[in-house]
Design an enzyme around this catalytic site. Sequence first.
Site, PDB file in Angstrom:
ATOM      1  N   SER A 120     -31.207   7.785 -68.228  1.00 15.00           N
ATOM      2  CA  SER A 120     -32.000   6.570 -67.973  1.00 15.00           C
ATOM      3  C   SER A 120     -32.746   6.802 -66.663  1.00 15.00           C
ATOM      4  O   SER A 120     -32.286   7.582 -65.811  1.00 15.00           O
ATOM      5  CB  SER A 120     -31.070   5.364 -67.828  1.00 15.00           C
ATOM      6  OG  SER A 120     -31.740   4.308 -67.158  1.00 15.00           O
ATOM      7  N   TYR A 144     -23.164   1.633 -64.539  1.00 11.52           N
ATOM      8  CA  TYR A 144     -24.147   2.180 -65.491  1.00 11.52           C
ATOM      9  C   TYR A 144     -24.933   3.330 -64.842  1.00 11.52           C
ATOM     10  O   TYR A 144     -25.099   4.398 -65.434  1.00 11.52           O
ATOM     11  CB  TYR A 144     -25.067   1.050 -65.936  1.00 11.52           C
ATOM     12  CG  TYR A 144     -26.079   1.459 -66.976  1.00 11.52           C
ATOM     13  CD1 TYR A 144     -25.678   1.779 -68.269  1.00 11.52           C
ATOM     14  CD2 TYR A 144     -27.430   1.534 -66.665  1.00 11.52           C
ATOM     15  CE1 TYR A 144     -26.605   2.149 -69.227  1.00 11.52           C
ATOM     16  CE2 TYR A 144     -28.361   1.910 -67.612  1.00 11.52           C
ATOM     17  CZ  TYR A 144     -27.947   2.219 -68.900  1.00 11.52           C
ATOM     18  OH  TYR A 144     -28.869   2.598 -69.844  1.00 11.52           O
TER      19      TYR A 144
END
Length: 257
Positions: free
Chosen positions: A141, A154
């Site tokens: 990401s 995350y």
Amino acid sequence: MRLKDKVCLITGSGSGIGQSTALLFAREGALVIVNDLDEEKGRETVKQIAEDGGEAIFLKADVTSPEEVKAMVAQGIAKWGRIDVLFNNAGISGVGALHEVEPENWDKVMSINIKGVYLPSKYVLSHMMERKEGSIINMSSCIAEIGLARRASYAATKGAVLALTKSMQVDYAPYNIRVNALLPGTILTPFVENYLRTSYDDPEAAIASLKTRQLSGELGRPEDVAKAALFLASDESKFMMGSPLYIDGGVVFGKNA
Ligand SMILES: NC(=O)c1ccc[n+]([C@@H]2O[C@H](COP(=O)([O-])OP(=O)(O)OC[C@H]3O[C@@H](n4cnc5c(N)ncnc54)[C@H](O)[C@@H]3O)[C@@H](O)[C@H]2O)c1
């Protein structure tokens, strides 16, 4: 037909980016192994591929379970004789600054987002190494590159996946296996809708503010990431090795002000 007869295993392809990629890969001639923890969603992806004239099977497995992942890989190979492409896409969100994250949530995010890349890779790699061929795509990401508020667990997982990708590439280059990473920005999927619902009092205002973060002024769509995955899966990207590929509307390298 950019993936004609390539067998592609996509984890977490019952929803969002994985589902969109499964549909696109099948349209490009791939034989798709749809994996998900959620049987209903996975079977829906297979149904849509069949309606579209493509070929796919559903194999249920939790990407954090060695036994289930091992069995899934064996079943996929028994069905089509090989796995040419592995897209490690399954993942979950983790919300909160570090002090707000409960230990069990931390462990869950680590397990699905990192172990969930390690295990499918482990069992597919021994097979790819024998054939001296393969492409592995790991879902990172853009959060691996920039600090975003209240996403500690995350961010840690997506940074780990990027580092793992580079390390894997060095080890498996001698076997003609390519390993690259996707770094999407904010893509409007059920994952993000859920994050918006659980993190903000006014999700619509949150979407509007998220849009201003992208130079594009818009959030990404699952298809935007699916097209990047298609490039990494196909032989067109044969000179890309251990690379991060950004699909982020300019978030990482641009500045609005
Ligand atoms: N949507 C975004 O903005 C965005 C941005 C960057 C990266 N990503 C990453 O892209 C990937 C897909 O995200 P999405 O937005 O399409 O999410 P999504 O929630 O729409 O889809 C994820 C799928 O993974 C499945 N899954 C979850 N845990 C699993 C497990 N243990 N085993 C097997 N399947 C499991 C879910 O059932 C779901 O179908 C994730 O790794 C996510 O971190 C998303």
